[in-house]
Design a protein around this motif. Structure first.
Motif, short mmCIF file in Angstrom:
data_model
loop_
_atom_site.label_atom_id
_atom_site.label_comp_id
_atom_site.label_asym_id
_atom_site.label_seq_id
_atom_site.Cartn_x
_atom_site.Cartn_y
_atom_site.Cartn_z
N MET A 1 23.01 64.68 24.86
CA MET A 1 21.84 64.34 24.04
C MET A 1 21.50 62.86 24.11
SD MET A 1 21.95 66.83 20.70
CE MET A 1 23.67 67.25 20.59
N MET A 2 22.52 62.00 24.21
CA MET A 2 22.25 60.57 24.31
C MET A 2 21.60 60.21 25.65
SD MET A 2 25.24 58.48 22.29
CE MET A 2 26.66 59.25 23.04
N VAL A 3 22.01 60.89 26.72
CA VAL A 3 21.36 60.69 28.02
C VAL A 3 19.89 61.11 27.94
CG1 VAL A 3 21.27 61.49 30.42
CG2 VAL A 3 23.47 60.92 29.37
N LEU A 4 19.63 62.24 27.30
CA LEU A 4 18.26 62.71 27.13
C LEU A 4 17.44 61.71 26.30
CD1 LEU A 4 16.10 64.92 27.42
CD2 LEU A 4 17.05 66.00 25.36
N VAL A 5 18.02 61.22 25.21
CA VAL A 5 17.34 60.25 24.36
C VAL A 5 17.02 58.98 25.14
CG1 VAL A 5 17.73 58.64 22.43
CG2 VAL A 5 18.16 61.08 22.13
N TYR A 6 17.91 58.57 26.02
CA TYR A 6 17.68 57.35 26.83
C TYR A 6 16.39 57.48 27.64
CZ TYR A 6 18.19 53.98 30.62
OH TYR A 6 17.95 52.99 31.54
N PHE A 7 16.25 58.61 28.35
CA PHE A 7 15.06 58.78 29.20
C PHE A 7 13.79 58.96 28.37
CE2 PHE A 7 18.41 60.02 32.25
CZ PHE A 7 18.05 59.19 33.30
N ILE A 8 13.88 59.71 27.25
CA ILE A 8 12.71 59.89 26.41
C ILE A 8 12.28 58.57 25.79
CG2 ILE A 8 11.86 60.97 24.27
CD1 ILE A 8 13.56 63.40 24.92
N SER A 9 13.26 57.78 25.32
CA SER A 9 12.95 56.50 24.68
C SER A 9 12.31 55.53 25.67
CB SER A 9 14.22 55.88 24.09
OG SER A 9 14.78 56.73 23.11
N LYS A 10 12.79 55.51 26.91
CA LYS A 10 12.20 54.65 27.93
C LYS A 10 10.77 55.08 28.25
CE LYS A 10 15.47 51.70 29.06
NZ LYS A 10 15.27 50.22 28.96
N LYS A 11 10.57 56.38 28.37
CA LYS A 11 9.25 56.90 28.71
C LYS A 11 8.24 56.65 27.60
CE LYS A 11 6.88 61.17 30.12
NZ LYS A 11 7.04 62.62 30.41
N ARG A 12 8.65 56.83 26.35
CA ARG A 12 7.73 56.69 25.22
C ARG A 12 7.76 55.30 24.59
NH1 ARG A 12 8.91 62.51 22.11
NH2 ARG A 12 8.62 63.84 23.96
N ASN A 13 8.62 54.44 25.13
CA ASN A 13 8.72 53.07 24.63
C ASN A 13 9.01 53.03 23.14
OD1 ASN A 13 8.68 50.26 24.99
ND2 ASN A 13 6.52 50.10 24.43
N TYR A 14 10.03 53.78 22.74
CA TYR A 14 10.41 53.81 21.33
C TYR A 14 11.03 52.47 20.93
CZ TYR A 14 9.58 58.80 20.64
OH TYR A 14 9.00 60.03 20.51
N PRO A 15 10.92 52.11 19.65
CA PRO A 15 11.37 50.78 19.21
C PRO A 15 12.88 50.65 19.17
CG PRO A 15 10.71 52.10 17.32
CD PRO A 15 10.36 52.91 18.54
N LYS A 16 13.34 49.41 19.15
CA LYS A 16 14.74 49.12 18.91
C LYS A 16 14.82 48.12 17.77
CE LYS A 16 15.00 45.58 22.55
NZ LYS A 16 15.72 45.16 23.77
N ASN A 17 15.96 48.09 17.13
CA ASN A 17 16.15 47.20 15.99
C ASN A 17 16.41 45.78 16.49
OD1 ASN A 17 15.95 49.42 14.16
ND2 ASN A 17 18.04 49.97 14.71
N THR A 18 16.71 44.89 15.58
CA THR A 18 17.02 43.51 15.96
C THR A 18 18.25 43.48 16.85
OG1 THR A 18 18.31 43.29 13.93
CG2 THR A 18 16.01 42.55 13.88
N GLY A 19 18.49 42.35 17.51
CA GLY A 19 19.58 42.23 18.47
C GLY A 19 20.94 42.54 17.89
N PHE A 20 21.88 42.75 18.77
CA PHE A 20 23.25 43.08 18.38
C PHE A 20 23.88 41.94 17.58
CE2 PHE A 20 27.82 42.85 19.28
CZ PHE A 20 28.22 44.08 18.80
N SER A 21 24.56 42.30 16.49
CA SER A 21 25.25 41.31 15.66
C SER A 21 26.69 41.76 15.46
CB SER A 21 24.54 41.16 14.30
OG SER A 21 25.33 40.41 13.42
N GLY A 22 27.61 41.01 16.05
CA GLY A 22 29.02 41.33 15.90
C GLY A 22 29.47 41.25 14.45
N LYS A 23 28.91 40.28 13.73
CA LYS A 23 29.27 40.11 12.32
C LYS A 23 28.84 41.32 11.50
CE LYS A 23 28.55 37.01 8.38
NZ LYS A 23 27.87 35.76 7.90
#
Length: 426
Positions: free
Chosen positions: A184-206
């Motif tokens: 399902m995560m592989v499928l989500v990767y391709f769908i998200s790229k195709k539909r340009n779904y948003p991402k949250n703010t950058g990675f924060s280790g803290k």
């Protein structure tokens, strides 16, 4: 008389009679039509069906899941997974899948997963700009992991009606549960790229470390349950008690989210009501299963399927297709109790590993819960997202494909299911 039973079942489903009443009516008709059988056999079968010691695990796992949903544990898991993968494109969809995977190690129920995580994640995804169809679809699809990865309520039921070791069934679901999440995560990767779904703010280790510390007690629940079973400290049924006690300890002592006993009482009532519904279905299904066994439906199925083929792959594929169809209309508990015992002679005759069959059958039936026209998980997520069945189905099509590919993988490579239980149990 078999025709009479089948006709009454068909009429009951057509007119929308509840599943328990439909199955019970079909069984009662058989007893009334046979003058040599006392009518008292019907209530006797109902009671005997719901008396199994193994079935005690069902309300226990349900209660554990309800307690976790109602005391903030779901929110903590959500925040941790969001800090972990939310910075990727389509991040909240990954969060949905990983959170379902983690939660699956606590409740063992697709419906608890769909309602608990769905009520948090679907509104959040829509607010972030995801399509409502996609948000509900990924929630329904990821909730199928719950009954596959241990613990699992349907696998407890299969163990109870067939005598297959529930511990082996639980361990048989480990790799398939991981595989489902990956697909399902592989499928989500391709769908998200195709539909340009948003991402949250950058990675924060803290933020990741902070959310991990907050979620750590909840994250250890699957480890405690599975580790205890493998270590021989308690049985799968006793693990249900441990899950409830551990959920109360985390929510009440560690997080202090239980402000009053009314919260616990509310979840006890909710669990009791739903357990009563399930057990009514279980009892009615047991009565009907006894009828079908009496008229030798098992022998008929064995002869028919072995006449078609004795190849394990072909026989298992035919059974899965039938279960996929039945699962769109019938409650999975009823299908398990009625048909799984009848199919065990076929499974043994063609050499299919019972654990392999049990896990594959469970996944197929869980797909039915997310499929029109009567899938309960589908109704739950559509209600949360305020979405029509048609739009939900359109959004689910890619996920149906991923789920079917997972089933095919498990059928073609039995070791996906059997390797882990063979390692731990020999």
């Amino acid at each position: 008389m078999l025709i009479l039973v089948l006709v009454i079942m068909a009429v009951g489903f057509i007119i929308g009679l509840p599943v328990a009443f439909t199955l019970g009516s079909a069984a009662l008709a058989y007893f009334l039509a046979d003058p040599f059988l006392p009518n008292v056999m019907v209530p006797m079968r109902l009671v005997v069906g719901a008396q199994s010691h193994g079935l005690m695990a069902i309300p226990l796992y349900m209660l554990a899941g309800n307690l976790m949903n109602s005391t903030g544990l779901t929110d903590r898991i959500f925040r941790f997974t969001k800090a972990l993968v939310g910075h990727f494109a389509g991040g909240t969809a990954y969060v949905n899948i990983i959170a379902s995977f983690i939660f699956s190690g606590m409740s063992g129920s697709e419906l608890a997963d769909a309602s608990g995580l769905g009520s948090v994640l679907i509104p959040s995804m829509v607010d972030e700009g995801y399509d409502c169809e996609f948000s509900t679809a990924v929630t329904a699809a990821s909730s199928t992991i719950g009954p596959i990865f241990p613990p699992s309520i349907p696998l407890v039921l299969i163990g109870g009606v067939t005598g297959i070791s529930v511990g082996r069934l639980f361990m048989g679901g480990v790799v398939p549960g991981i595989l489902l999440a990956i697909y399902m995560m592989v499928l989500v990767y391709f769908i998200s790229k195709k539909r340009n779904y948003p991402k949250n703010t950058g990675f924060s280790g803290k933020e990741l470390f902070k959310s991990f510390i907050h979620a750590f007690p909840a994250l250890t629940t699957p480890v405690v349950i599975i580790g205890g079973i493998l270590g021989g400290f308690f049985t799968p049924t006793e693990a249900g008690v441990v899950a409830v006690v551990y959920a109360l300890f985390i929510a009440g002592v560690v997080y202090r989210d239980i402000k009053s006993f009314s919260i616990i009482f509310e979840q006890l009532v909710k669990t009791a009501i739903y357990s009563a519904k399930i057990m009514f279905i279980v009892g009615s299904a047991y009565a009907l299963a006894w009828v079908l066994a009496r008229v030798q439906v098992g022998s008929i199925l064995t002869n028919y399927l072995t006449d078609v083929s004795t190849n394990p792959l072909i026989v298992l594929s035919i059974i899965c297709l039938a279960f996929l169809l039945f699962g769109c209309f019938l409650n999975p508990s009823a299908i398990i109790i009625i048909f799984v015992p009848l199919l065990m002679p076929v499974i043994n005759a063609v050499g299919i590993d019972p654990v392999h069959f049990g896990v594959v059958a469970t996944l197929v039936l869980m797909i039915g819960l997310a499929t029109p026209p009567f899938g309960l998980a589908m109704f739950i997520v559509c209600d949360i997202g305020n979405l029509s069945i048609g739009k939900f189905t359109k959004g689910m099509i890619p996920f149906y494909i991923a789920l079917i590919v997972a089933v095919i993988t498990m059928i073609l490579i039995p070791q996906v299911v059997t390797y882990v239980p063979n390692v731990f149990f020999g």
